[in-house]
Design an enzyme around this catalytic site. Sequence first.
Site, PDB file in Angstrom:
ATOM      1  N   GLY A  45      -0.498  10.625  -7.376  1.00  0.00           N
ATOM      2  CA  GLY A  45      -0.309  11.967  -6.856  1.00  0.00           C
ATOM      3  C   GLY A  45       0.912  12.003  -5.948  1.00  0.00           C
ATOM      4  O   GLY A  45       2.039  11.990  -6.439  1.00  0.00           O
ATOM      5  N   SER A 112       2.186   4.620  -9.774  1.00  0.00           N
ATOM      6  CA  SER A 112       2.939   5.790  -9.345  1.00  0.00           C
ATOM      7  C   SER A 112       2.838   5.894  -7.822  1.00  0.00           C
ATOM      8  O   SER A 112       3.165   4.927  -7.124  1.00  0.00           O
ATOM      9  CB  SER A 112       2.417   7.035 -10.059  1.00  0.00           C
ATOM     10  OG  SER A 112       3.293   8.117  -9.920  1.00  0.00           O
ATOM     11  N   TRP A 113       2.399   7.033  -7.275  1.00  0.00           N
ATOM     12  CA  TRP A 113       2.189   7.103  -5.826  1.00  0.00           C
ATOM     13  C   TRP A 113       1.204   6.024  -5.371  1.00  0.00           C
ATOM     14  O   TRP A 113       1.296   5.520  -4.248  1.00  0.00           O
ATOM     15  CB  TRP A 113       1.683   8.486  -5.415  1.00  0.00           C
ATOM     16  CG  TRP A 113       1.081   8.508  -4.040  1.00  0.00           C
ATOM     17  CD1 TRP A 113      -0.237   8.575  -3.722  1.00  0.00           C
ATOM     18  CD2 TRP A 113       1.795   8.403  -2.787  1.00  0.00           C
ATOM     19  NE1 TRP A 113      -0.408   8.533  -2.355  1.00  0.00           N
ATOM     20  CE2 TRP A 113       0.822   8.427  -1.762  1.00  0.00           C
ATOM     21  CE3 TRP A 113       3.138   8.297  -2.449  1.00  0.00           C
ATOM     22  CZ2 TRP A 113       1.162   8.357  -0.413  1.00  0.00           C
ATOM     23  CZ3 TRP A 113       3.483   8.220  -1.109  1.00  0.00           C
ATOM     24  CH2 TRP A 113       2.506   8.248  -0.105  1.00  0.00           C
ATOM     25  N   ASP A 268       9.875   5.391 -18.589  1.00  0.00           N
ATOM     26  CA  ASP A 268       9.191   6.160 -17.552  1.00  0.00           C
ATOM     27  C   ASP A 268      10.165   7.215 -17.028  1.00  0.00           C
ATOM     28  O   ASP A 268      11.205   6.888 -16.460  1.00  0.00           O
ATOM     29  CB  ASP A 268       8.757   5.212 -16.429  1.00  0.00           C
ATOM     30  CG  ASP A 268       7.833   5.870 -15.417  1.00  0.00           C
ATOM     31  OD1 ASP A 268       7.977   7.078 -15.169  1.00  0.00           O
ATOM     32  OD2 ASP A 268       6.989   5.151 -14.850  1.00  0.00           O
ATOM     33  N   HIS A 296       5.274   6.673 -18.440  1.00  0.00           N
ATOM     34  CA  HIS A 296       4.682   6.521 -17.111  1.00  0.00           C
ATOM     35  C   HIS A 296       3.172   6.305 -17.129  1.00  0.00           C
ATOM     36  O   HIS A 296       2.642   5.635 -16.245  1.00  0.00           O
ATOM     37  CB  HIS A 296       5.003   7.780 -16.290  1.00  0.00           C
ATOM     38  CG  HIS A 296       4.541   7.725 -14.875  1.00  0.00           C
ATOM     39  ND1 HIS A 296       5.075   6.854 -13.948  1.00  0.00           N
ATOM     40  CD2 HIS A 296       3.586   8.443 -14.214  1.00  0.00           C
ATOM     41  CE1 HIS A 296       4.484   7.043 -12.780  1.00  0.00           C
ATOM     42  NE2 HIS A 296       3.571   7.983 -12.915  1.00  0.00           N
TER      43      HIS A 296
END
Length: 317
Positions: A45, A112-113, A268, A296
């Site tokens: 996120g 990711s985050w 990605d 991704h």
Amino acid sequence: METRGLYPAVEPYAAHRFDVGGGHRVYVEEAGNPAGIPVVFVHGGPGSGITPVMRRFFDPGRYRIILPEQRGAGRSTPMGELRENTTWHLVADLERVRGWLGVDAWLVFGGSWGSTLGLAYAQAHPSRVTGLILRGIFLVRRSERDWIYQSGLHNLQPEEWERFVAPIPVAERDDILMAYYRRLAGEDSEVARRCADAWMRWEAVNSTLTPDPGLIASLTADSTVLPAARILAHYAVNGGFFESENQLLDGVDRIRHLPATIIQGRYDLCCPPVTAYDLTRRWPEATLHMVPDAGHSSLEPGITHHLISSTDSFAER
């Protein structure tokens, strides 16, 4: 070589809500083996929350799978709250959850985050981490934020870029990120919702190698689109609340002794491979898997294969 797939679906055996201060309560699930190897799933996120598929990257017979939802995300309350919501609040929350659950140290798993927050947590509390499995590396540097939200990715996604910038007047497009943030955090609910829809569609179409209609529908769902977009923009405009552009790179020496695997899709779009490459140049002991036919998403076959292989390998170790 056999391509590894997800483990079968597993239901949580426990769920908790912890008061972490500032009016925030975080939701935490546990699944798998209560006596197994502790692993914390650090979701992406920020603001996205957890889904049932996230439990399936681990052998449920060998792992105690701990899945917290970050402040303002998912079933943590209040949903979408920006006050007292920074990377360092989230790091402190993870450490509180670890203590409350009686875990001495755990494997950190995030993409990711989730790779950002996982690195920040590990660097703050290296003695509480047994290893890291990270995917789709994001360090929140200016170059990375500009690539996604200002100048870079639009060259690969021109038609989607037009949809993304449509809610922003031409006169404000020299800083699209800030223009979005003013609207998402503003008091005009109709404008905020329209911007949230466009923002989350942009996130969704760039999260897979080819557009996934199901993911687009999920990320633009009525109940979650505005809170998720607000939190994403909040962290982006504040540079992840880091003191310097290279804070996570400069902190690698604190965790170089820990076993680490980094998994990156060659194509990605939202977290370009150069970021994972920069991280492993500073962290030569880490194992890097550059997946040649992936973007991704953790659910692309090559990414899933390496994630499952990595959790199995760590369990065997």
